[in-house]
Design an enzyme around this catalytic site. Structure first.
Site, short mmCIF file in Angstrom:
data_model
loop_
_atom_site.label_atom_id
_atom_site.label_comp_id
_atom_site.label_asym_id
_atom_site.label_seq_id
_atom_site.Cartn_x
_atom_site.Cartn_y
_atom_site.Cartn_z
N SER A 140 0.84 -1.18 0.00
CA SER A 140 0.00 0.00 0.00
C SER A 140 0.89 1.25 0.00
O SER A 140 1.79 1.37 -0.82
CB SER A 140 -0.95 -0.04 1.21
OG SER A 140 -1.91 0.98 1.12
N ASP A 167 -5.08 -2.79 -3.69
CA ASP A 167 -4.16 -2.73 -2.56
C ASP A 167 -3.60 -4.11 -2.19
O ASP A 167 -4.34 -5.07 -1.98
CB ASP A 167 -4.93 -2.15 -1.37
CG ASP A 167 -4.06 -1.87 -0.16
OD1 ASP A 167 -2.89 -2.29 -0.16
OD2 ASP A 167 -4.55 -1.21 0.76
#
Length: 307
Positions: free
Chosen positions: A67, A217
Site C-alpha cells: 500500500s 491494494d
C-alpha cells in the site's frame, strides 16, 4: 533425508558480506507518515557514520512495502539522473504533508456529508484517485521495476484472477512481463478498496506479449496485522492538518518508546526487558548496517565508488 531441489529461485546471501538485510515498510494511507519518520531517523544515523550522501538503498538487499509502504519503497529505490535514489528518507514525510490533503480531500459541512453518503450508497470508491495518479506518474515517470537501485518486493492483488500479484526484482527475472512501470505498481498497491479505484493497465514483455493487470491494494493479501492506533489516529484518509501533524508527533514519540515484541500467547505488544528505546535500537542497527557495507567493500574485488 535428502533435500529435494526447489524450482523457486532462492535469495542467496551477499557474496562479500555476512548478512542479508531487509527493510519492510508499513502501509495505511496517511499513516505512512509514521514509518517515514522512523526511516528518516535511521538514514540520518547512517549519514552520521558514512557521510551525507548515504541512502537506505545502499544498505538493504531488499526493500519491501505494501500500500503506501509500496509507494515509499519505490521512492527510496527509484534512480535519479545520476543513478542515485530519487528521494532521501527525509523527503518522504514532507511529500505526505504536501500531497495527502489533495489525494484525500476532506469534504466539510452538510454538502460534503451528502456527497460522501451518495458515493457510499452507489458503492463506488470514496476518492477518484486522479491526483494520486498524477503525482505518482510525475515523480516516477517511466522508471521500471528492473531499474530500482536495490531489490524490491511490492504486493498487489488482481481482482480478475483473484490472485495475489507480487512485483519483485526476483519474480521479474522469471516472468519478464512483470517488469512494469513503478508508477503503475505504486498506484495499484495503494488502491485500497472503498477508498481508491482499482488500477487497470497492460504491460508488454521483451517478446511483445501483452499482459493485463486489474489490481488493488496489496494489503488484501499481505497486510501488517499490527493496529495499535485508535480513533482518527487509525484513519487511512483523514488528511486534515491537525491529524497529519498528530501522526507526525506519534512517529517522533515512537522513537522514544521501548522496543516491543508481540507476545504470541496473547497477541499483545510487550517491551523487551533490556529497556532499549527504538531510537537506541536504530542507532545500534545503523552501526551494524554500516559495518556490513564496509565489509562487503573490503572483500569485493570490484572497485567501489564512494558515496
Amino acid at each position: 533425508m535428502e533435500r529435494s531441489e526447489s524450482s523457486v529461485e532462492q535469495i542467496q546471501p551477499p557474496t562479500y558480506g555476512n548478512l542479508v538485510t531487509i527493510l519492510s515498510i508499513d502501509g495505511g494511507g496517511i499513516r505512512g507518515i509514521i514509518p517515514a519518520t522512523i526511516i528518516h531517523f535511521l538514514e540520518s544515523q547512517l549519514q552520521e557514520l558514512d557521510g551525507p550522501e548515504a541512502r537506505l538503498a545502499d544498505y538493504f538487499d531488499v526493500i519491501s512495502g505494501t500500500s503506501t509502504g509500496g509507494l515509499v519503497t519505490a521512492m527510496l529505490t527509484a534512480p535519479d539522473s545520476n543513478n542515485r535514489p530519487l528521494f532521501a528518507a527525509k523527503d518522504i514525510k514532507p511529500f505526505y504533508l504536501e500531497h495527502c490533503p489533495k489525494i484525500f480531500p476532506q469534504h466539510s459541512g452538510l454538502g460534503g456529508t451528502i456527497i460522501a453518503n451518495l458515493v457510499r450508497s452507489l458503492g463506488g470508491p470514496k476518492y477518484d484517485g486522479k491526483y494520486l495518479h498524477q503525482v505518482v506518474r510525475q515523480k516516477l515517470g517511466d522508471i521500471r521495476l528492473h531499474e530500482t537501485l536495490t531489490n524490491v518486493v511490492i504486493p498487489t492483488f488482481d481482482i480478475k484472477s483473484m490472485q495475489p500479484i507480487i512485483f519483485s526484482s526476483y519474480q521479474m527475472k522469471m516472468s519478464p512481463f512483470m517488469d512494469a512501470k513503478l508508477s503503475d505498481i505504486c498506484i495499484s498497491t495503494s488502491a485500497a478498496p472503498t477508498y481508491l479505484p482499482a488500477h487497470n493497465f497492460k504491460n508488454q514483455d521483451s517478446e511483445g506479449k501483452i499482459h493485463e493487470f486489474n489490481l488493488i491494494d496489496g494489503g488484501v493479501c499481505a497486510n501488517n496485522p499490527d493496529d495499535t492506533l485508535s480513533g482518527t489516529d487509525s484513519s487511512v484518509d483523514i488528511s486534515t492538518k491537525e491529524n497529519l501533524e498528530k501522526l507526525s508527533e506519534i512517529g517522533e514519540n515512537l522513537l522514544k518508546k521501548p522496543v516491543s515484541r508481540v507476545n504470541l500467547e496473547n497477541g499483545l505488544f510487550e517491551p523487551l526487558k533490556n529497556g532499549e528505546t527504538n531510537q537506541e535500537a536504530l542507532k545500534r542497527f545503523a552501526k551494524i548496517l554500516s559495518q556490513e557495507r564496509r565489509l562487503r567493500e573490503m572483500r569485493s574485488p570490484h572497485t567501489k565508488k564512494p558515496f
